[in-house]
Design a protein around this motif. Structure first.
Motif, PDB file in Angstrom:
ATOM      1  N   LYS A   1       0.820  -1.215   0.000  1.00 15.72           N
ATOM      2  CA  LYS A   1       0.000   0.000   0.000  1.00 15.72           C
ATOM      3  C   LYS A   1       0.857   1.270   0.000  1.00 15.72           C
ATOM      4  O   LYS A   1       0.514   2.258  -0.652  1.00 15.72           O
ATOM      5  CB  LYS A   1      -0.948  -0.005   1.207  1.00 15.72           C
ATOM      6  N   THR A   2       1.980   1.227   0.726  1.00 20.21           N
ATOM      7  CA  THR A   2       2.859   2.405   0.785  1.00 20.21           C
ATOM      8  C   THR A   2       3.376   2.762  -0.607  1.00 20.21           C
ATOM      9  O   THR A   2       3.331   3.927  -1.031  1.00 20.21           O
ATOM     10  CB  THR A   2       4.057   2.152   1.733  1.00 20.21           C
ATOM     11  N   ILE A   3       3.865   1.766  -1.347  1.00 18.73           N
ATOM     12  CA  ILE A   3       4.418   2.030  -2.684  1.00 18.73           C
ATOM     13  C   ILE A   3       3.303   2.337  -3.681  1.00 18.73           C
ATOM     14  O   ILE A   3       3.465   3.181  -4.564  1.00 18.73           O
ATOM     15  CB  ILE A   3       5.290   0.842  -3.168  1.00 18.73           C
ATOM     16  N   MET A   4       2.149   1.682  -3.529  1.00 19.30           N
ATOM     17  CA  MET A   4       1.016   1.973  -4.418  1.00 19.30           C
ATOM     18  C   MET A   4       0.576   3.430  -4.275  1.00 19.30           C
ATOM     19  O   MET A   4       0.310   4.116  -5.264  1.00 19.30           O
ATOM     20  CB  MET A   4      -0.151   1.025  -4.095  1.00 19.30           C
TER      21      MET A   4
ATOM     22  N   ILE B   1       2.047 -12.640   0.458  1.00 20.75           N
ATOM     23  CA  ILE B   1       2.137 -11.660  -0.631  1.00 20.75           C
ATOM     24  C   ILE B   1       0.869 -10.829  -0.653  1.00 20.75           C
ATOM     25  O   ILE B   1      -0.239 -11.359  -0.528  1.00 20.75           O
ATOM     26  CB  ILE B   1       2.349 -12.358  -1.994  1.00 20.75           C
ATOM     27  N   ALA B   2       1.056  -9.521  -0.780  1.00 22.15           N
ATOM     28  CA  ALA B   2      -0.077  -8.601  -0.916  1.00 22.15           C
ATOM     29  C   ALA B   2       0.030  -7.891  -2.257  1.00 22.15           C
ATOM     30  O   ALA B   2       1.136  -7.617  -2.740  1.00 22.15           O
ATOM     31  CB  ALA B   2      -0.074  -7.576   0.214  1.00 22.15           C
ATOM     32  N   CYS B   3      -1.109  -7.637  -2.857  1.00 21.48           N
ATOM     33  CA  CYS B   3      -1.146  -6.853  -4.090  1.00 21.48           C
ATOM     34  C   CYS B   3      -2.153  -5.725  -3.887  1.00 21.48           C
ATOM     35  O   CYS B   3      -3.339  -5.973  -3.625  1.00 21.48           O
ATOM     36  CB  CYS B   3      -1.558  -7.740  -5.268  1.00 21.48           C
ATOM     37  N   ALA B   4      -1.654  -4.500  -3.961  1.00 19.89           N
ATOM     38  CA  ALA B   4      -2.489  -3.318  -3.729  1.00 19.89           C
ATOM     39  C   ALA B   4      -2.767  -2.611  -5.060  1.00 19.89           C
ATOM     40  O   ALA B   4      -1.849  -2.374  -5.843  1.00 19.89           O
ATOM     41  CB  ALA B   4      -1.796  -2.365  -2.764  1.00 19.89           C
ATOM     42  N   PHE B   5      -4.033  -2.309  -5.297  1.00 23.28           N
ATOM     43  CA  PHE B   5      -4.453  -1.655  -6.529  1.00 23.28           C
ATOM     44  C   PHE B   5      -4.805  -0.193  -6.237  1.00 23.28           C
ATOM     45  O   PHE B   5      -5.269   0.122  -5.139  1.00 23.28           O
ATOM     46  CB  PHE B   5      -5.693  -2.356  -7.101  1.00 23.28           C
TER      47      PHE B   5
END
Length: 200
Positions: A56-59, A123-127
């Motif tokens: 989330k930080t980088i997204m 692993i997390a994937c933030a959109f």
């Protein structure tokens, strides 16, 4: 082609990730590719919480789809330490050669059935739309009696895989990418992403 940023600067990890996700038809960029060296405070209590914090930080910085992982080694004899502190175990800049030898020395004389360990990866994937996907993978094994192997990185040279009768640093990258905690979590995430992209 879609672009996914993977929030890591670890080249070994990135190589594994690109190999596993190669049939997804997306461009995988690292933080190095973006010249991004932000320090993220990983203050979660679990692997999943930390992976979400990173993604989330980088997204939020890039407004791109961002994946991040948090992984580590849990040793039963150490009450599942180092766990989420695996990368910072014995100090952030302590080389893994020292950490690995330290663990082996601490387990000297401990019999095989008490050396159980596992690698865990979340692993997390933030959109950018706020959606977050998470997956987890586990690889079970035990702590070896000595450091062995040149492949892999981190704790691989002391992580013994009974079914292979060697450490995870002694098997090929291709073999590791079929059985590793990260591979399992990435395979699950790949399916989640395929489903998500097919609905767009």
């Amino acid at each position: 082609m879609k672009k996914i940023i993977f929030a890591t600067t670890n080249e070994g990890k990135l190589k594994e990730i690109r190999m596993i996700l190669q049939d997804l038809n997306v461009e995988i960029l690292s933080l190095k590719d973006l010249n991004c060296n932000i320090k993220i405070v990983e203050d979660g209590k679990t692997f999943e919480e930390n992976s979400i914090i990173k993604a989330k930080t980088i997204m939020e910085l890039t407004n791109e789809i961002v994946m991040a992982d948090d992984s580590g080694l849990e040793i039963e004899y150490f009450n599942n330490d180092p766990g989420i502190y695996s990368a910072r175990y014995l100090g952030e800049d302590t080389p893994y050669s020292y950490k690995n030898q330290y663990i082996i020395d601490k387990l000297e004389g401990v019999e095989e059935d008490k050396r159980a360990a596992r690698f865990v990866c979340s692993i997390a994937c933030a959109f950018p739309n706020g959606k977050v996907l998470t997956t987890q993978g586990v690889m079970n094994g035990r702590i070896a009696y000595k450091i062995n192997g040149e492949n892999g990185f981190g704790y691989d040279p002391i992580f013994y895989l009974p079914e292979y009768q060697c450490t995870s640093a002694e098997i090929s990258v291709e073999e590791k990418n079929k059985i590793s905690h990260r591979a399992i979590a990435l395979d699950k995430m790949k399916e989640e992403l395929k489903n998500t992209f097919s609905r767009e």
